[in-house]
Design a protein around this motif. Structure first.
Motif, PDB file in Angstrom:
ATOM      1  N   LEU A   1       6.207   0.585  -9.900  1.00  0.00           N
ATOM      2  CA  LEU A   1       6.781   0.421  -8.567  1.00  0.00           C
ATOM      3  C   LEU A   1       5.868  -0.416  -7.672  1.00  0.00           C
ATOM      4  N   VAL A   2       4.552  -0.260  -7.851  1.00  0.00           N
ATOM      5  CA  VAL A   2       3.610  -1.072  -7.077  1.00  0.00           C
ATOM      6  C   VAL A   2       3.782  -2.542  -7.420  1.00  0.00           C
ATOM      7  N   TRP A   3       3.887  -2.836  -8.718  1.00  0.00           N
ATOM      8  CA  TRP A   3       4.058  -4.241  -9.116  1.00  0.00           C
ATOM      9  C   TRP A   3       5.403  -4.795  -8.644  1.00  0.00           C
ATOM     10  N   CYS A   4       6.456  -3.969  -8.702  1.00  0.00           N
ATOM     11  CA  CYS A   4       7.752  -4.427  -8.199  1.00  0.00           C
ATOM     12  C   CYS A   4       7.676  -4.716  -6.704  1.00  0.00           C
ATOM     13  N   THR A   5       6.978  -3.852  -5.971  1.00  0.00           N
ATOM     14  CA  THR A   5       6.824  -4.057  -4.530  1.00  0.00           C
ATOM     15  C   THR A   5       6.037  -5.333  -4.246  1.00  0.00           C
ATOM     16  N   THR A   6       4.978  -5.560  -5.022  1.00  0.00           N
ATOM     17  CA  THR A   6       4.189  -6.789  -4.846  1.00  0.00           C
ATOM     18  C   THR A   6       5.050  -8.018  -5.095  1.00  0.00           C
ATOM     19  N   ALA A   7       5.857  -7.946  -6.149  1.00  0.00           N
ATOM     20  CA  ALA A   7       6.748  -9.084  -6.455  1.00  0.00           C
ATOM     21  C   ALA A   7       7.759  -9.292  -5.330  1.00  0.00           C
ATOM     22  N   LEU A   8       8.283  -8.214  -4.769  1.00  0.00           N
ATOM     23  CA  LEU A   8       9.240  -8.335  -3.667  1.00  0.00           C
ATOM     24  C   LEU A   8       8.575  -8.936  -2.429  1.00  0.00           C
ATOM     25  N   ALA A   9       7.313  -8.528  -2.163  1.00  0.00           N
ATOM     26  CA  ALA A   9       6.601  -9.091  -1.012  1.00  0.00           C
ATOM     27  C   ALA A   9       6.351 -10.586  -1.205  1.00  0.00           C
ATOM     28  N   VAL A  10       5.936 -10.983  -2.405  1.00  0.00           N
ATOM     29  CA  VAL A  10       5.707 -12.400  -2.699  1.00  0.00           C
ATOM     30  C   VAL A  10       7.012 -13.184  -2.571  1.00  0.00           C
TER      31      VAL A  10
ATOM     32  N   VAL B   1      -3.818  -9.743  -5.017  1.00  0.00           N
ATOM     33  CA  VAL B   1      -5.036  -8.942  -5.199  1.00  0.00           C
ATOM     34  C   VAL B   1      -4.821  -7.525  -4.687  1.00  0.00           C
ATOM     35  N   LEU B   2      -4.169  -7.404  -3.530  1.00  0.00           N
ATOM     36  CA  LEU B   2      -3.897  -6.076  -2.992  1.00  0.00           C
ATOM     37  C   LEU B   2      -2.997  -5.290  -3.953  1.00  0.00           C
ATOM     38  N   GLY B   3      -1.964  -5.953  -4.495  1.00  0.00           N
ATOM     39  CA  GLY B   3      -1.090  -5.292  -5.456  1.00  0.00           C
ATOM     40  C   GLY B   3      -1.853  -4.825  -6.683  1.00  0.00           C
TER      41      GLY B   3
ATOM     42  N   MET C   1      -5.083  -4.104  -6.866  1.00  0.00           N
ATOM     43  CA  MET C   1      -5.986  -3.002  -6.508  1.00  0.00           C
ATOM     44  C   MET C   1      -5.233  -1.677  -6.393  1.00  0.00           C
ATOM     45  N   VAL C   2      -4.079  -1.712  -5.742  1.00  0.00           N
ATOM     46  CA  VAL C   2      -3.304  -0.482  -5.594  1.00  0.00           C
ATOM     47  C   VAL C   2      -2.796  -0.008  -6.949  1.00  0.00           C
ATOM     48  N   ALA C   3      -2.267  -0.944  -7.757  1.00  0.00           N
ATOM     49  CA  ALA C   3      -1.760  -0.575  -9.082  1.00  0.00           C
ATOM     50  C   ALA C   3      -2.872  -0.027  -9.961  1.00  0.00           C
ATOM     51  N   TYR C   4      -4.067  -0.606  -9.869  1.00  0.00           N
ATOM     52  CA  TYR C   4      -5.195  -0.137 -10.673  1.00  0.00           C
ATOM     53  C   TYR C   4      -5.588   1.282 -10.295  1.00  0.00           C
ATOM     54  N   GLN C   5      -5.636   1.558  -9.006  1.00  0.00           N
ATOM     55  CA  GLN C   5      -5.989   2.908  -8.572  1.00  0.00           C
ATOM     56  C   GLN C   5      -4.925   3.921  -8.979  1.00  0.00           C
ATOM     57  N   VAL C   6      -3.664   3.526  -8.861  1.00  0.00           N
ATOM     58  CA  VAL C   6      -2.583   4.424  -9.280  1.00  0.00           C
ATOM     59  C   VAL C   6      -2.669   4.678 -10.778  1.00  0.00           C
ATOM     60  N   GLN C   7      -2.952   3.623 -11.553  1.00  0.00           N
ATOM     61  CA  GLN C   7      -3.063   3.792 -12.998  1.00  0.00           C
ATOM     62  C   GLN C   7      -4.207   4.725 -13.362  1.00  0.00           C
ATOM     63  N   ARG C   8      -5.320   4.611 -12.660  1.00  0.00           N
ATOM     64  CA  ARG C   8      -6.450   5.514 -12.921  1.00  0.00           C
ATOM     65  C   ARG C   8      -6.046   6.962 -12.693  1.00  0.00           C
ATOM     66  N   VAL C   9      -5.339   7.203 -11.608  1.00  0.00           N
ATOM     67  CA  VAL C   9      -4.910   8.570 -11.299  1.00  0.00           C
ATOM     68  C   VAL C   9      -3.920   9.054 -12.350  1.00  0.00           C
ATOM     69  N   ARG C  10      -3.015   8.161 -12.806  1.00  0.00           N
ATOM     70  CA  ARG C  10      -2.034   8.552 -13.819  1.00  0.00           C
ATOM     71  C   ARG C  10      -2.720   8.899 -15.135  1.00  0.00           C
TER      72      ARG C  10
ATOM     73  N   VAL D   1       0.831  -1.207   0.000  1.00  0.00           N
ATOM     74  CA  VAL D   1       0.000   0.000   0.000  1.00  0.00           C
ATOM     75  C   VAL D   1       0.865   1.256   0.000  1.00  0.00           C
ATOM     76  N   ALA D   2       1.916   1.265   0.799  1.00  0.00           N
ATOM     77  CA  ALA D   2       2.786   2.443   0.890  1.00  0.00           C
ATOM     78  C   ALA D   2       3.461   2.739  -0.442  1.00  0.00           C
ATOM     79  N   SER D   3       3.769   1.716  -1.224  1.00  0.00           N
ATOM     80  CA  SER D   3       4.440   1.950  -2.512  1.00  0.00           C
ATOM     81  C   SER D   3       3.566   2.752  -3.469  1.00  0.00           C
ATOM     82  N   GLY D   4       2.239   2.701  -3.278  1.00  0.00           N
ATOM     83  CA  GLY D   4       1.344   3.458  -4.150  1.00  0.00           C
ATOM     84  C   GLY D   4       1.430   4.953  -3.945  1.00  0.00           C
ATOM     85  N   LEU D   5       2.005   5.379  -2.830  1.00  0.00           N
ATOM     86  CA  LEU D   5       2.109   6.812  -2.555  1.00  0.00           C
ATOM     87  C   LEU D   5       3.075   7.517  -3.494  1.00  0.00           C
TER      88      LEU D   5
END
Length: 556
Positions: A490-499, A531-533, A535-544, A480-484
């Motif tokens: 970066l969100v997808w990279c963070t998700t991959a690192l968490a996995v 799923v969390l990754g 959702m965050v990536a989708y919201q960031v993409q919408r804003v972009r 979630v913090a990576s979306g900031l």
């Protein structure tokens, strides 16, 4: 397609494209219609009609505009783009009793020409609506509000309006022409000398104070809207976004962001127009002062979205950090204007002018240094990533110490490793923040920081054998913090690192024979992280996407 249809169209880009097409026709060129028809094939008949009308019109005739078509999009002698001889030989172009000499500039709503008023034989700045008959009702209303606001003003440092009127349905107003350049042009050469900066802003602040006493809030103060004459005297101009305090105006809808991101106050950036008032202009004056002292605005990020986020949440670097020649007193004045809380700014522009005047006379200013609490709050806003890291690390250290001394869940050696890991995390976080502050390879530094976080979070969980612990929620918070940072990748990279981190914990637990839970538990964790990754990536993409859309469309 009728002008009414165009006026109601949701895409204002269409009006701009048609305006450019008409301009090319009336300048004697045959524009390429393919790009326009690819997007709007229904305009084929309209373009045929426009071209036929243009062929019928007398080419280059000297005299007054004789048709609405000619008044709508007017060519002019581009003296600045060719030789003097060519400019002199070009036919004069008239708009009513004004001879258009050159285009001075254009913004999201209006275009300004240098023109000669024939009856009084004087040079004026002539402003009319950009898009002409294709302008929306909102644009027409703004234009009228601007004309009304400027017409009742009389101040030596505000451009005077001479005349308002209409020619063939095209509304215009003629203003004082200032021979010189804008403050923005001057700032391209670097910061101004300190004394010159103070004297210039004193005059501008007095002009803005006069505006406020007349019930007018500018809302778009910036270097480009301050003209400098040959002697360096400033003139405030461009009142296209003014707010009339005594009127219950509905020109600006609640939640709509208007202005220039780098210079707008936080309440304006948030779209809270009900609270936008004189102190919002004072913030803009502080942003102008900041740029005059340092050569750059307080916030200028890669996109308008990133800039708005910084205006709302960040803190600019102190002017003295960017220019050591800035006096401490002038820095205090600047930072007081830029306070996030409007109540902490100067109450009036006149007070700002008085404090600047005290500075020029060598007297004590009223702006006071920040208290410790204010400095702490400023630092937290200035470096939120580092601050949040240090808070999390400090909480982990406190919890670890309490757990070790009260419950002794681990050996002294393991506890020492846990504390050493947290110390390493803090040191590396400070180093990453330092690299970010250098503003080189910013996205790469962010990725490195996220990778460091993932490795050290996983190491911390591994040391306390937390593969089944509620502490695993830190991976979710990490995503979630990576979306900031508003970067989808970066969100997808963070998700991959968490996995990857959780996979390492599972592999270690398996090697120790400690996998006691059902496999479904681990599947749920994996699916939850993915799923969390998403959702965050989708919201960031919408804003972009919205950000890129508004990059192509100027703010109202």
């Amino acid at each position: 397609m009728s002008p009414e249809t165009l006026r109601d169209a949701p895409d204002a880009e269409l009006a701009a494209m048609l305006d450019a097409y008409l301009s090319a026709l009336q300048a004697g060129r045959q524009p390429d219609r393919k790009p326009l028809l690819q997007k709007h094939p229904e305009l084929a008949a309209t373009l045929d009609c426009l071209e036929a009308l243009e062929r019928l019109a007398p080419a280059g005739e000297v005299g007054e505009a004789t048709s609405a078509s000619e008044a709508n999009t007017l060519p002019f002698r581009e003296a600045s783009q060719g030789s003097d001889a060519a400019a002199a030989a070009a036919p004069a172009v008239w708009f009513g009793h004004f001879e258009l000499l050159a285009e001075l500039g254009r913004g999201g709503m209006g275009v300004v020409y240098k023109a000669r008023q024939r009856d009084l034989d004087r040079v004026v700045a002539l402003k009319m609506i950009l898009g002409n008959q294709f302008a929306s009702e909102d644009q027409v209303r703004r234009f009228q509000v601007e004309a009304q606001a400027v017409a009742r003003l009389s101040h030596p440092h505000i451009v005077h309006i001479y005349e308002t009127g209409e020619v063939h349905g095209q509304q215009y107003f003629a203003m004082q022409y200032v021979e010189g350049s804008s403050l923005a042009e001057r700032l391209k050469r670097g910061p101004l000398p300190v004394e010159e900066t103070a004297r210039c802003l004193i005059r501008v602040a007095h002009a803005v104070a006069y505006l406020h006493t007349r019930g007018v809030v500018h809302r778009d103060l910036k270097p480009a809207n301050i003209l400098l004459d040959a002697e360096g005297y400033p003139y405030v101009t461009d009142f296209g976004l003014v707010k009339l305090l005594e009127a219950d105006s509905h020109v600006t809808r609640s939640g709509v962001i208007i202005g220039t991101p780098s210079y707008m106050a936080p309440e304006q950036a948030a779209g809270h127009h009900a609270v936008v008032g004189p102190r919002s202009d004072i913030y803009s004056l502080g942003a102008i002062l900041y740029e005059m002292l340092t050569g750059q605005p307080p916030f200028r990020e890669e996109t308008p979205l990133d800039t708005l986020v910084q205006v709302l949440e960040g803190e600019p670097a102190s002017p003295r950090q960017l220019n050591q020649k800035v006096p401490h007193e002038l820095e205090l004045v600047c930072l007081k204007c830029l306070a996030k809380d409007a109540n902490e700014r100067y109450a009036t522009a006149a007070e700002l002018a008085e404090d600047l005047d005290r500075f020029t006379r060598g007297e004590a200013i009223r702006a006071r240094p920040h208290t410790f609490a204010q400095r702490l709050a400023r630092w937290l806003r200035q470096e939120p990533a580092l601050a949040s890291h240090l808070v999390v690390i400090a909480l982990c250290a406190v919890i670890s110490q309490l757990s070790y001394h009260l419950f002794h869940p681990a050996t002294a050696a393991t506890h020492a490793k846990v504390m050493a890991n947290l110390g390493t995390w803090a040191i590396l976080s400070v180093a990453c923040q330092w690299l970010l502050r250098r503003e080189r390879h910013v996205d790469l530094v962010r990725l490195i920081w996220l990778t460091v976080d993932a490795i050290l979070i996983t190491a911390e969980l591994w040391l306390v054998e937390a593969v089944y612990s509620p502490l695993l929620i830190i991976y979710a918070l990490f995503i979630v913090a990576s979306g900031l940072w508003f970067r989808t990748w970066l969100v997808w990279c963070t998700t991959a690192l968490a996995v990857a981190g959780y996979t390492f914990l599972l592999a270690d637990a398996a090697s120790r024979g400690a996998l006691g839970q059902s496999p479904h538990y681990h599947v749920i964790v994996y699916v939850g992280l993915l799923v969390l990754g998403f959702m965050v990536a989708y919201q960031v993409q919408r804003v972009r996407v919205l950000s890129r859309y508004y990059e192509r469309r100027p703010l109202p």
